[in-house]
Write a protein that holds these residues in place. Structure first.
Motif, PDB file in Angstrom:
ATOM      1  N   ASN A  95      -6.517   0.822   7.958  1.00  0.00           N
ATOM      2  CA  ASN A  95      -6.446   2.425   6.963  1.00  0.00           C
ATOM      3  C   ASN A  95      -4.776   2.474   7.865  1.00  0.00           C
ATOM      4  O   ASN A  95      -4.593   3.050   8.528  1.00  0.00           O
ATOM      5  CB  ASN A  95      -7.102   3.753   8.118  1.00  0.00           C
ATOM      6  CG  ASN A  95      -7.092   4.977   6.648  1.00  0.00           C
ATOM      7  OD1 ASN A  95      -5.720   4.673   6.593  1.00  0.00           O
ATOM      8  ND2 ASN A  95      -7.969   5.750   6.122  1.00  0.00           N
ATOM      9  N   VAL A 105       0.864  -1.202  -0.263  1.00  0.00           N
ATOM     10  CA  VAL A 105      -0.183  -0.327   0.156  1.00  0.00           C
ATOM     11  C   VAL A 105       1.060   1.168   0.175  1.00  0.00           C
ATOM     12  O   VAL A 105       2.298   1.070   0.364  1.00  0.00           O
ATOM     13  CB  VAL A 105      -0.480   0.139   1.270  1.00  0.00           C
ATOM     14  CG1 VAL A 105      -1.915  -1.223   1.194  1.00  0.00           C
ATOM     15  CG2 VAL A 105      -0.212  -0.663   2.882  1.00  0.00           C
ATOM     16  N   HIS A 106      -0.410   2.366  -0.348  1.00  0.00           N
ATOM     17  CA  HIS A 106       1.138   3.757  -0.743  1.00  0.00           C
ATOM     18  C   HIS A 106       1.918   3.376  -1.166  1.00  0.00           C
ATOM     19  O   HIS A 106       3.226   3.912  -0.965  1.00  0.00           O
ATOM     20  CB  HIS A 106       1.398   3.952   1.104  1.00  0.00           C
ATOM     21  CG  HIS A 106       0.387   4.549   1.415  1.00  0.00           C
ATOM     22  ND1 HIS A 106      -1.292   5.614   0.909  1.00  0.00           N
ATOM     23  CD2 HIS A 106      -0.234   4.148   2.449  1.00  0.00           C
ATOM     24  CE1 HIS A 106      -2.123   5.109   1.735  1.00  0.00           C
ATOM     25  NE2 HIS A 106      -1.039   4.650   2.834  1.00  0.00           N
ATOM     26  N   LYS A 137      -8.994   0.441  -3.208  1.00  0.00           N
ATOM     27  CA  LYS A 137      -7.690   2.734  -4.454  1.00  0.00           C
ATOM     28  C   LYS A 137      -8.023   3.149  -3.674  1.00  0.00           C
ATOM     29  O   LYS A 137      -7.581   3.734  -4.430  1.00  0.00           O
ATOM     30  CB  LYS A 137      -9.392   2.929  -5.715  1.00  0.00           C
ATOM     31  CG  LYS A 137      -9.505   0.988  -6.892  1.00  0.00           C
ATOM     32  CD  LYS A 137     -10.593   1.288  -7.772  1.00  0.00           C
ATOM     33  CE  LYS A 137     -10.842   0.955  -8.792  1.00  0.00           C
ATOM     34  NZ  LYS A 137     -11.537   1.328 -10.007  1.00  0.00           N
ATOM     35  N   LYS A 138      -8.957   3.457  -2.004  1.00  0.00           N
ATOM     36  CA  LYS A 138      -8.496   4.330  -1.443  1.00  0.00           C
ATOM     37  C   LYS A 138      -7.500   3.909  -0.160  1.00  0.00           C
ATOM     38  O   LYS A 138      -7.241   4.166   0.673  1.00  0.00           O
ATOM     39  CB  LYS A 138      -9.747   5.018  -0.689  1.00  0.00           C
ATOM     40  CG  LYS A 138     -10.350   5.508  -1.380  1.00  0.00           C
ATOM     41  CD  LYS A 138      -9.988   6.477  -2.558  1.00  0.00           C
ATOM     42  CE  LYS A 138     -10.643   6.990  -3.126  1.00  0.00           C
ATOM     43  NZ  LYS A 138     -10.338   8.420  -3.312  1.00  0.00           N
ATOM     44  N   SER A 139      -6.015   2.528  -0.673  1.00  0.00           N
ATOM     45  CA  SER A 139      -5.564   1.782   0.121  1.00  0.00           C
ATOM     46  C   SER A 139      -6.161   1.411   1.955  1.00  0.00           C
ATOM     47  O   SER A 139      -5.544   0.514   2.852  1.00  0.00           O
ATOM     48  CB  SER A 139      -4.326   2.946   0.506  1.00  0.00           C
ATOM     49  OG  SER A 139      -3.699   2.844  -0.080  1.00  0.00           O
ATOM     50  N   SER A 152      -2.583   4.724   6.475  1.00  0.00           N
ATOM     51  CA  SER A 152      -2.790   5.893   7.026  1.00  0.00           C
ATOM     52  C   SER A 152      -2.960   6.547   8.489  1.00  0.00           C
ATOM     53  O   SER A 152      -2.246   7.450   9.110  1.00  0.00           O
ATOM     54  CB  SER A 152      -3.334   7.238   6.162  1.00  0.00           C
ATOM     55  OG  SER A 152      -2.560   6.975   4.475  1.00  0.00           O
ATOM     56  N   VAL A 158      -7.293  -4.962  -1.202  1.00  0.00           N
ATOM     57  CA  VAL A 158      -6.504  -3.438  -1.023  1.00  0.00           C
ATOM     58  C   VAL A 158      -7.841  -2.776  -1.644  1.00  0.00           C
ATOM     59  O   VAL A 158      -7.172  -3.122  -2.912  1.00  0.00           O
ATOM     60  CB  VAL A 158      -5.116  -3.402  -1.263  1.00  0.00           C
ATOM     61  CG1 VAL A 158      -4.734  -1.700  -0.424  1.00  0.00           C
ATOM     62  CG2 VAL A 158      -4.494  -3.399   0.437  1.00  0.00           C
TER      63      VAL A 158
END
Length: 420
Positions: free
Chosen positions: A335, A270-271, A317-319, A337, A315
């Motif tokens: 999440n 992710v990211h 599309k917004k992670s 983030s 996962v």
């Protein structure tokens, strides 16, 4: 309670405005030409036709009428069982179906004919559990105890050729293949109960890694369960907290060993710089690929995280990271983030005893909405503002209740319609 077969949900307003419930429902059943009311799988082909796998053949819907394809007494359709549980389209426009008797068939929509794969007499008694259709046109049939069958389609004649990778065939020393993956360079990987196999793009020979070896090599005889890819590396989830990193440029493996004795059930990037590794029985880890720092979200630290095996990771599309677990009505998501882990328990309607619960499934539509069906029931959509799953027209106490919240399949077509 009326038993519904199949719905087409035509959503005229933005799917972000569910609170207004401005949706139009159309119900299709055997009365409208569907061959059978139990629908197990849905897809839309490259021409826009909708296809439905049922307990009595497959059905094509062109927007106006249904046409059924199945074996009948006296016809020449070589379908071994009319109950079709899974269905996929390959890059050549053929449909691949998995029938209830664990047989794989290829269906040609042009000639409207089925063929069993492998052909009768060519290991056709293998129990196929999964069909993996890769973007390069190769199809892998993953069997219960006979390895995997790699099926190639000739781009000119569309004829099939097969190779079986198993202990019996001698092409690969594995009895179970858990996954077949295609990396961004066009290389094929198989993840097995005895190592990894690699077929490089344009080649036929398979190169084995980490297989059982009589010379006692370290790290031999490992099972592999999950695959992820970043710009520079491939990641493979294995036993005892091991994640093997494959450097694409150097074509070399290095070991990332997480502090757990549990198998790593699945992994995801992710990211672009953070790895999420879900263990089977010991929570999950995040690992920063730049700082090389691992954070453990164990069942002790996260007491709400269900203490049942993790089967896979999705996962969106917004992670947001979603965990598949076999706990009725329950789904955990994380999440990366905000570092917020949330476990949601959806109410599931009671039902009579039956052999198996509906499976976990998740998908995103063309509007960016994530649809989630927890194991056993509780079909919902994800509201990111409230970080919550919202039942979609199937809240048990709602006066707007329309249908069961136990789904065999949910599919969003390219036009934005939701099919259940």
């Amino acid at each position: 309670m009326k038993k519904f077969g199949l719905f087409c949900l035509l959503v005229f307003t933005s799917l972000f405005s569910f609170a207004q419930h401005k949706c139009f429902f159309t119900h299709y059943s055997s009365e409208d030409g569907l061959s059978q009311n139990t629908v197990m799988n849905i897809l839309q082909d490259h021409k826009g036709n909708m296809w439905f796998a049922t307990w009595d053949g497959i059905n094509k819907f062109n927007g106006y009428s249904f046409k059924t394809y199945k074996a009948r007494q006296g016809n020449l359709i070589s379908l071994t069982n009319n109950r079709v549980d899974r269905m996929y389209e390959d890059r050549y426009g053929y449909l691949w179906v998995l029938t209830y008797d664990n047989r794989a068939h290829r269906f040609d929509p042009r000639t409207e004919t089925f063929e069993q794969v492998p052909a009768t007499g060519e290991a056709s008694t293998y129990n196929v559990l999964t069909i993996e259709v890769l973007p390069n046109g190769v199809v892998w049939l993953l069997t219960e105890a006979d390895g995997a069958i790699r099926v190639r389609t000739d781009a000119d004649t569309y004829r099939l050729s097969t190779d079986t990778y198993s202990v019996k065939s001698g092409l690969f020393p594995a009895t179970r293949v858990y996954k077949a993956e295609l990396d961004q360079s066009g290389n094929e990987w198989i993840l097995t109960d005895n190592g990894l196999g690699l077929i490089k793009k344009g080649e036929k020979k398979m190169t084995p890694y980490f297989v059982d070896a009589k010379d006692g090599r370290e790290h031999a005889d490992q099972a592999f369960y999950g695959f992820a890819e970043s710009q520079n590396e491939l990641f493979f989830a294995s036993d005892r907290g091991r994640v093997w990193r494959y450097n694409k440029k150097a074509q070399r493996f290095t070991l990332l060993e997480l502090p757990t004795k549990s198998a790593v059930a699945d992994i995801a990037v992710v990211h672009s710089s953070e790895l999420v590794a879900a263990t089977e029985t010991d929570g999950f880890f995040t690992y920063n690929l730049k700082t090389e720092k691992a954070t453990h979200y164990s069942h002790i630290v996260c007491s709400d995280f269900p203490h049942v095996p993790v089967r896979s990771i999705y996962v969106d599309k917004k992670s947001e990271v979603w965990f598949e677990q076999e706990l009725v009505g329950t789904v955990a998501h994380f999440n990366p983030s905000s570092k917020i882990l949330k476990v949601e328990k959806m109410r599931v309607e009671p039902g009579s005893a039956y052999r198996g619960h509906p499976a976990f499934h998740i998908h995103e539509d063309s509007h960016g909405t994530t649809w989630v069906h927890p194991y056993g029931g509780g079909f919902s959509y994800f509201d990111r503002k409230s970080n919550s799953l919202i039942p979609f027209y199937d809240d048990l106490d709602s006066p707007d209740w329309r249908f069961s919240n136990k789904m065999h399949a949910a599919f969003s077509d390219r036009q934005g319609n939701l099919w259940l």
